[in-house]
Write an enzyme that holds these catalytic residues in place. Structure first.
Site, PDB file in Angstrom:
ATOM      1  N   HIS A   1       0.840  -1.203   0.000  1.00 57.91           N
ATOM      2  CA  HIS A   1       0.000   0.000   0.000  1.00 57.91           C
ATOM      3  C   HIS A   1       0.871   1.248   0.000  1.00 57.91           C
ATOM      4  CE1 HIS A   1      -3.256  -2.665   0.961  1.00 57.91           C
ATOM      5  NE2 HIS A   1      -2.693  -3.030   2.086  1.00 57.91           N
TER       6      HIS A   1
ATOM      7  N   ARG B   1      -1.110  -4.556  -6.404  1.00 57.59           N
ATOM      8  CA  ARG B   1      -0.850  -5.989  -6.438  1.00 57.59           C
ATOM      9  C   ARG B   1       0.479  -6.242  -7.145  1.00 57.59           C
ATOM     10  NH1 ARG B   1      -5.575  -7.912  -8.865  1.00 57.59           N
ATOM     11  NH2 ARG B   1      -6.645  -8.056  -6.877  1.00 57.59           N
TER      12      ARG B   1
ATOM     13  N   GLU C   1      -1.963  -0.442   8.145  1.00 52.70           N
ATOM     14  CA  GLU C   1      -2.910  -1.404   8.689  1.00 52.70           C
ATOM     15  C   GLU C   1      -2.219  -2.287   9.711  1.00 52.70           C
ATOM     16  OE1 GLU C   1      -4.006  -3.212   4.975  1.00 52.70           O
ATOM     17  OE2 GLU C   1      -2.575  -4.837   5.181  1.00 52.70           O
TER      18      GLU C   1
HETATM   19 ZN    ZN Z   1      -2.912  -4.777   3.011  1.00 48.56          ZN
END
Ligand code: ZN
Length: 312
Positions: A98, A193, A116
């Site tokens: 990210h 990705r 996160e």
């Molecule tokens: Zn993640």
């Protein structure tokens, strides 16, 4: 002033790698045998949770946030700060990274980046996660990606139930099959990705974001920190970062938490009991409004609570 805890209807996501463990473990009414994510507390447009408790019953979290900012102590910012998910991976997720807030603001149309963290709810024996990579320089990273040397590039680490992992932006990561976890994250849906094991879904490979990944991956990778957490200490701070503070609460009979936060999210991840007289069991999540006062937990349960940090 609202003095009630806010409970929500979760939003479920059917995903190719998802499973059905959330039904077995939490009794959720999942929509398919491939239910990968439960957005338990979310005001994100891709899954805006509807409140099921008074006085806001029927309103989405984003609407409550925008209409009644005082409920959240006039926390500030243009969107609800956090997103809470339960993730059930029956098979491996793609390897991803990210961006941080700065990169996302410029390249992703004003979105937030994503910091996160994960609390492992359930996992198979010998379960692993992908966290970090082995490239020592940008050149090496680029050649490993371009030559498809992903097994050499990525780092796998063993995990067990109750472990906690912080994933900073720029960290290469992936959840592997057999893991169910609670994810606390910034309110963002931006993911690049990097590698998808060359898998085909309905005859096609999923899109990769190699250029962005090369730009945002931190080099060298930080030593990953998989932290074992306590099942005995009543309160344990799991992380304090720029975006949130996360606390683990172990209730053996009773525990009280003096709450001065503008806004607190709580998940009951194990066991059952009550919160200020309201029955509570594993799989339930709620928001504590500003000025709610003391939280009195009774019963035998484990809770994970997060408090967002205001951004300047
Ligand atoms: Zn993640």
């Amino acid at each position: 002033m609202n003095k009630e805890l806010l409970f929500f209807e979760p939003v479920f996501k059917t995903l190719v790698w998802g499973g059905n463990r959330m039904r077995d473990v939490y009794g959720y009414d999942i929509p398919s045998e491939n239910t990968g994510e439960c957005w338990a507390i979310s005001a994100h447009p891709n899954g805006d949770c509807v409140c099921i408790s008074q006085p806001f019953k029927g309103m989405t979290l984003s609407r409550i946030w925008n209409t009644y900012p005082e409920v959240f102590g006039n926390f500030g910012g243009d969107r609800f700060p956090l997103l809470l998910k339960v993730i059930d991976a029956a098979s491996d997720l793609s390897i991803q990274v990210h961006p941080d807030d700065h990169y996302a603001r410029i390249h992703e149309n004003g979105s937030l980046g994503k910091t996160e963290c994960w609390y492992i709810l359930e996992c198979d024996e010998n379960a692993k996660l992908v966290i970090g990579h082995n490239a020592r320089s940008k050149e090496e990273l680029i050649s490993m990606i371009d030559e498809g040397r992903f097994s050499e590039l990525i780092r796998e680490v063993p995990i067990k139930k109750g472990d906690f992992i912080q994933i900073d932006p720029g960290t290469v990561h992936a959840i592997k099959g057999g893991v169910m976890l609670l994810e606390t994250q910034e309110n963002s849906d931006v993911t690049y990705r990097l590698y998808d094991y060359d898998r085909l879904f309905e005859g096609k490979k999923r899109e990769l974001h190699l250029a962005q990944s090369k730009e945002v991956i931190t080099i060298p990778a930080k030593e990953n920190a998989v932290v074992s957490t306590s099942d005995d200490r009543p309160f344990e701070v799991l992380i304090e970062c720029d975006h949130y503070r996360v606390l683990k609460i172990n209730v053996k009979e009773r525990a009280t938490l003096e709450d001065n936060a503008s806004l607190r999210l709580v998940s009951c991840v194990e066991g059952e009991g009550s919160i200020n007289g309201i029955p509570l069991k594993k799989g339930q999540h709620f928001i504590v409004p500003k000025d709610y006062g003391e939280l009195l937990f009774r019963g035998r349960m484990t809770l994970i609570s997060s408090v967002p940090v205001a951004q300047r």
